[in-house]
Every structure is written in structure tokens, then in C-alpha cells.
Motif scaffolding. Structure first.
Motif, PDB file in Angstrom:
ATOM      1  N   VAL A 427       0.859  -1.195   0.000  1.00  0.00           N
ATOM      2  CA  VAL A 427       0.000   0.000   0.000  1.00  0.00           C
ATOM      3  C   VAL A 427       0.890   1.238   0.000  1.00  0.00           C
ATOM      4  CG1 VAL A 427      -1.814   1.276   1.208  1.00  0.00           C
ATOM      5  CG2 VAL A 427      -1.785  -1.233   1.239  1.00  0.00           C
ATOM      6  N   ILE A 428       0.683   2.099  -0.902  1.00  0.00           N
ATOM      7  CA  ILE A 428       1.464   3.338  -1.027  1.00  0.00           C
ATOM      8  C   ILE A 428       0.564   4.502  -0.599  1.00  0.00           C
ATOM      9  CG2 ILE A 428       2.722   4.844  -2.596  1.00  0.00           C
ATOM     10  CD1 ILE A 428       3.356   2.405  -4.270  1.00  0.00           C
ATOM     11  N   ASP A 429       0.907   5.199   0.520  1.00  0.00           N
ATOM     12  CA  ASP A 429       0.143   6.347   1.030  1.00  0.00           C
ATOM     13  C   ASP A 429       0.946   7.602   0.737  1.00  0.00           C
ATOM     14  OD1 ASP A 429      -1.484   8.115   2.252  1.00  0.00           O
ATOM     15  OD2 ASP A 429      -1.512   7.100   4.221  1.00  0.00           O
ATOM     16  N   LEU A 430       0.479   8.453  -0.165  1.00  0.00           N
ATOM     17  CA  LEU A 430       1.219   9.659  -0.565  1.00  0.00           C
ATOM     18  C   LEU A 430       1.212  10.724   0.518  1.00  0.00           C
ATOM     19  CD1 LEU A 430       0.113   9.969  -4.305  1.00  0.00           C
ATOM     20  CD2 LEU A 430       2.218   9.006  -3.375  1.00  0.00           C
ATOM     21  N   SER A 431       0.230  10.673   1.410  1.00  0.00           N
ATOM     22  CA  SER A 431       0.195  11.690   2.479  1.00  0.00           C
ATOM     23  C   SER A 431       1.399  11.558   3.400  1.00  0.00           C
ATOM     24  CB  SER A 431      -1.104  11.562   3.282  1.00  0.00           C
ATOM     25  OG  SER A 431      -1.175  10.282   3.904  1.00  0.00           O
ATOM     26  N   THR A 432       1.896  10.386   3.608  1.00  0.00           N
ATOM     27  CA  THR A 432       3.079  10.179   4.446  1.00  0.00           C
ATOM     28  C   THR A 432       4.294  10.876   3.837  1.00  0.00           C
ATOM     29  OG1 THR A 432       2.199   8.055   5.153  1.00  0.00           O
ATOM     30  CG2 THR A 432       4.549   8.439   5.507  1.00  0.00           C
ATOM     31  N   TYR A 433       4.445  10.724   2.517  1.00  0.00           N
ATOM     32  CA  TYR A 433       5.554  11.401   1.842  1.00  0.00           C
ATOM     33  C   TYR A 433       5.378  12.929   1.885  1.00  0.00           C
ATOM     34  CZ  TYR A 433       6.865   6.833   0.083  1.00  0.00           C
ATOM     35  OH  TYR A 433       7.241   5.529  -0.014  1.00  0.00           O
ATOM     36  N   ALA A 434       4.122  13.428   1.814  1.00  0.00           N
ATOM     37  CA  ALA A 434       3.882  14.887   1.864  1.00  0.00           C
ATOM     38  C   ALA A 434       4.244  15.451   3.236  1.00  0.00           C
ATOM     39  CB  ALA A 434       2.425  15.172   1.520  1.00  0.00           C
ATOM     40  N   ALA A 435       3.900  14.725   4.324  1.00  0.00           N
ATOM     41  CA  ALA A 435       4.239  15.199   5.674  1.00  0.00           C
ATOM     42  C   ALA A 435       5.742  15.241   5.875  1.00  0.00           C
ATOM     43  CB  ALA A 435       3.570  14.293   6.715  1.00  0.00           C
ATOM     44  N   ALA A 436       6.437  14.210   5.392  1.00  0.00           N
ATOM     45  CA  ALA A 436       7.894  14.192   5.541  1.00  0.00           C
ATOM     46  C   ALA A 436       8.534  15.345   4.780  1.00  0.00           C
ATOM     47  CB  ALA A 436       8.446  12.857   5.046  1.00  0.00           C
TER      48      ALA A 436
END
Length: 456
Positions: A427-436
Motif C-alpha cells: 500500500v502506497i500512502d502519498l500523504s506520508t511522503y507529503a508530511a515528511a
């Protein structure tokens, strides 16, 4: 051409120091002629032909054939070059083979000669000699396995011989081939001679079998069995075997049919009837001697032996036999059945391995290539094919069907991943990358300008 005396004179003068020109003037000959004799290029007493050698265009072909097969008969090679256009005689051909030294030397063959051979008198019409010849490397298209079988019969007095191909050496095939051979020979002699073949006699004792005794009485002949290890008793048929093997079978093509092979053998045996013979000081031929032999007529029909062969049914419900195909009921595809017929009869029957007769047909001529069908078999086969059809929708082979959940879990197990639904899916969650990324940007704004430039 120099005579023998002139050749001796020329060699003597040459050894005494005379020049070739002086010798030519002394003998009254051309200088080139004298030089050829002195160099050994010409032989005294033998005139050089002014005509071209008819063998020369075929010398390379003969060299290649004899290199491939050093034991190829000269008669077989002669038959081949005649078909290629050679117009010389056989004696000229063999002399050319020796002159050009085209045949390779074979030391084992050169050492195995000189055995004594007995001479046995054979009155005309008295005896016919028979022998099986096992032929290796049968063409695969014949379906006979690794070997074909040839029954050869020869009239002892004249030397005429004929042969018939057979699928097997069992009793029925022996009787069928015997009948065909004696018809080709032109009649029945007073006696037949065999070696100790198991279908004729008991090999240990030489006593006739009951089955063959009936056949001998049917044809009205006496039977002679050769003693063990006395092959010279039937040397006429043994020589015929040699001719058939070397002049026919050795050069037979892999693509030839059984019927064409039999026709080629018949043509060879008929051609060999022209072999020269001398009787009572008169020149004659094998064919003329054979026509003069007092042979009795052959019975109208062959001895009624029962022939049985095994065959495999094709998917079309057909059974191959003697160059034709015969129908059987549907449902027997790929099964092994037996085809049986009585010699002389015009019918055959097809039987299953359990003994049930499933078809009877009138025989077509051998090698005719016919398909003999029974109307009932055709109708039954059509019904079986139509019954096999269904109204259900056809299977769709182009439908998209991704791997199921069970397949994905099994794939994860094979990859060594932890069990469970979360572990089997990526599962790839793009919100995690945006927060980082936002945290990193905030830290950059809080640092001094020099540090930002170094970071950039």
C-alpha cells in the motif's frame, strides 16, 4: 605405336647415351612417341585410342559412390551409371574401374577367400529353393519396424529367382509369399527345399510341422530340409539373396512405397533372366533355361491360411491394411485391433482385443489407396461427433482474470513475506511522503542563510 622390339631397342640406345632425337631418327618414329615410351607413359603393343573414353565423365561419380560404400557391387554401380547415360558395356566398365583404381582396398575381404564349394546336380523342374532374407533399416513409412522380410525362391536348375516382400515371417505370411513367388517363377517344381525355419519344420529334429505339411500336400510337392550348418545345399537361393541385397535393397530410397519397392525387385529379377549360360556347348540364358523347365501349374487360389496382423485405429475410425484403409465403428480411436483374412478370400474382418468382430469389408486391391467405409459406421460416427457438441456458451479465453487473494497469499509465502493480509499487499500512502517533505522544508527555513546555502 612401337612394337616390343622397337621399345627394347629404344631403351637400350637411351642407356647408351643416345638422345631422343637420334633414337627417333634411327627408328623412323616421332620424337614425342619415343619420349612417351621411354617415360613409361605408353606400353608397347597397345595402341592409344583416338576416341574419347566413354567412362571418363562418370569416373568421379564412381569414385564418390565407392568411397561411400567400398563393397558396392560393380553390377549395382553399372545399373546406376547406365541410368545416368553411360553407353559402354559391362566388361568395359569393370576394366575402367580397375584401370582407374577406384575401389578402396579391404584387407579383411581379401583374406577371406579360397573356400572349397561342392557342385550338386539339379535336373530341370526338380527343385525350388526358398529362404527368408531379413532386410535391416526398413523405411519408417512402411510401419514394419526395424526390419523388412523378403522371401526368395530360386529354380535350382536354371537359376531363375523371384522375391516377395512380407511384413512378418509367420506361417500365414510365409504361405502368401510362397504362393506369390511360385506364380512369378512360372509354376511348381517337384520338390521344395528349405533350411530349418520354424514355420516349416521343428528346428531341432527337422520334422515337418502339421500346418506346413497341409500346405505341401495342397501344392503337391515334396519337401527337403537342409541339414544343420550346410548352407551349400541351397547355394542357388543364397546367391539370389546376395543379388537382392546388394543390387536392390542397398540402394533403396527411404521415400519409396512398398508397392514401388516390390516393382523394383521384380524388374531386377526379370532383368537378371538375361544372364548368359552355356549348356552342352551352346550359349543360352537363364530365362531360356527356366522356360524349358517342366513346371506344374499353380493352384488357382493360394493355400487358405489365416492371416492376422495388429493395427491401431486412427481418430477417424480407420484401420490401415495393405495400402488401403477400412472403417470401424466410432469410439475405437487409438485402440489396437487385429485385421484377419483368409488367403484367397476377398473379405477381411476387424476384431478387438477382446475377440469381438466390429467390422467386415470386401478387400480393395493392395496399394490402391482406397478408403473402404461401411454406411453404418459413417452414420454412427456422424452421430457421435454431433452428440459431442453442446449448446453451452464457449469458453472465453480473452477474459481479464487477475490473481485471486489465495494466489497472492501463496506468492507472498513463496517470497518469504510475513503472513497476513497487510503483508501480502503493498500500500502506497502519498500523504506520508507529503508530511515528511513539509517537515524537511520547515527545518530549512529555521537554519541560518549560510547553512541553507551549504545545504543547497
Amino acid at each position: 605405336m612401337l612394337s616390343l622390339e622397337e621399345d627394347v631397342e629404344a631403351h637400350a640406345l637411351r642407356q647408351q647415351g643416345w638422345s631422343i632425337s637420334a633414337i627417333a631418327r634411327h627408328l623412323g618414329r616421332d620424337r614425342k612417341t619415343v619420349r612417351a615410351y621411354l617415360n613409361g607413359e605408353r606400353v608397347p603393343g597397345r595402341r592409344v585410342s583416338s576416341r574419347p573414353d566413354p567412362f571418363e565423365p562418370f569416373a568421379e561419380y564412381c569414385r564418390l559412390r565407392l568411397a561411400d560404400d567400398p563393397h558396392l557391387w560393380a553390377t549395382t554401380l553399372f545399373d546406376e551409371v547406365v541410368e545416368l547415360g553411360y553407353r559402354g558395356g559391362y566388361s568395359t566398365f569393370t576394366r575402367s574401374l580397375r584401370t582407374h583404381q577406384l575401389r578402396p582396398h579391404c584387407e579383411p575381404c581379401a583374406a577371406a577367400r579360397g573356400r572349397d564349394v561342392a557342385i550338386i546336380a539339379h535336373p530341370p523342374g526338380e527343385e525350388t529353393q526358398f529362404d527368408w532374407l531379413e532386410l535391416p533399416d526398413a523405411p519408417a513409412a512402411w510401419g514394419w519396424g526395424q526390419h523388412a522380410h523378403l522371401l526368395v525362391g530360386a529354380l535350382s536348375a536354371s537359376g531363375r529367382w523371384r522375391g516377395v516382400l512380407a511384413e512378418s515371417e509367420d506361417f500365414a505370411h510365409l504361405i502368401e509369399a510362397l504362393d506369390a513367388v511360385v506364380r512369378r517363377l512360372g509354376g511348381v517344381s517337384r520338390r521344395w527345399r528349405f533350411d530349418r525355419m520354424a514355420t516349416v519344420c521343428y528346428p531341432a529334429s527337422g520334422k515337418l510341422t502339421a500346418a506346413f505339411a497341409g500346405a505341401a500336400k495342397y501344392y503337391g510337392v515334396g519337401v527337403d530340409i537342409c541339414p544343420s550348418r550346410h548352407g551349400n545345399r541351397k547355394g542357388v537361393v543364397e546367391k539370389a539373396n546376395h543379388s537382392a541385397a546388394q543390387r536392390w535393397w542397398r540402394t533403396l530410397s527411404d521415400q519409396v512405397t512398398i508397392e514401388a519397392a516390390q516393382a523394383g525387385l521384380d524388374a531386377l529379377s526379370i532383368r537378371l533372366d538375361g544372364r548368359a549360360r552355356r549348356r552342352d556347348g551352346q550359349r543360352t540364358t537363364v530365362g531360356a533355361l527356366a522356360e524349358a523347365e517342366p513346371l506344374r501349374p499353380v493352384p488357382t487360389l493360394p493355400y487358405p491360411a489365416e492371416m492376422v496382423v495388429r493395427r491401431t485405429v486412427s481418430p477417424q475410425g480407420l484401420v490401415a491394411f495393405r495400402g488401403n484403409r477400412y472403417s470401424v465403428p466410432p469410439g475405437l480411436g487409438a485402440t489396437v485391433v487385429t485385421v484377419g483374412h483368409r488367403l484367397g478370400a476377398d473379405t477381411l474382418q476387424i476384431t478387438t482385443s477382446g475377440g469381438a468382430v466390429v467390422a467386415k469389408h470386401h478387400r480393395a486391391p493392395d496399394g490402391a489407396g482406397r478408403v473402404v467405409r461401411d454406411d453404418g459406421h459413417v452414420i454412427a460416427l456422424e452421430r457421435a461427433v454431433l452428440t459431442a457438441f453442446s449448446d453451452a456458451p464457449a469458453c472465453k479465453h480473452k477474459t481479464r482474470r487477475p490473481p485471486s487473494q489465495a494466489a497472492l497469499e501463496e506468492a507472498a509465502r513463496l517470497r518469504g513475506l510475513p503472513a497476513g493480509d497487510a503483508a501480502t499487499r503493498v500500500v502506497i500512502d502519498l500523504s506520508t511522503y507529503a508530511a515528511a517533505a513539509a517537515q524537511l522544508q520547515h527545518r530549512l527555513h529555521q537554519q541560518p542563510a549560510s547553512t541553507q546555502e551549504e545545504a543547497e
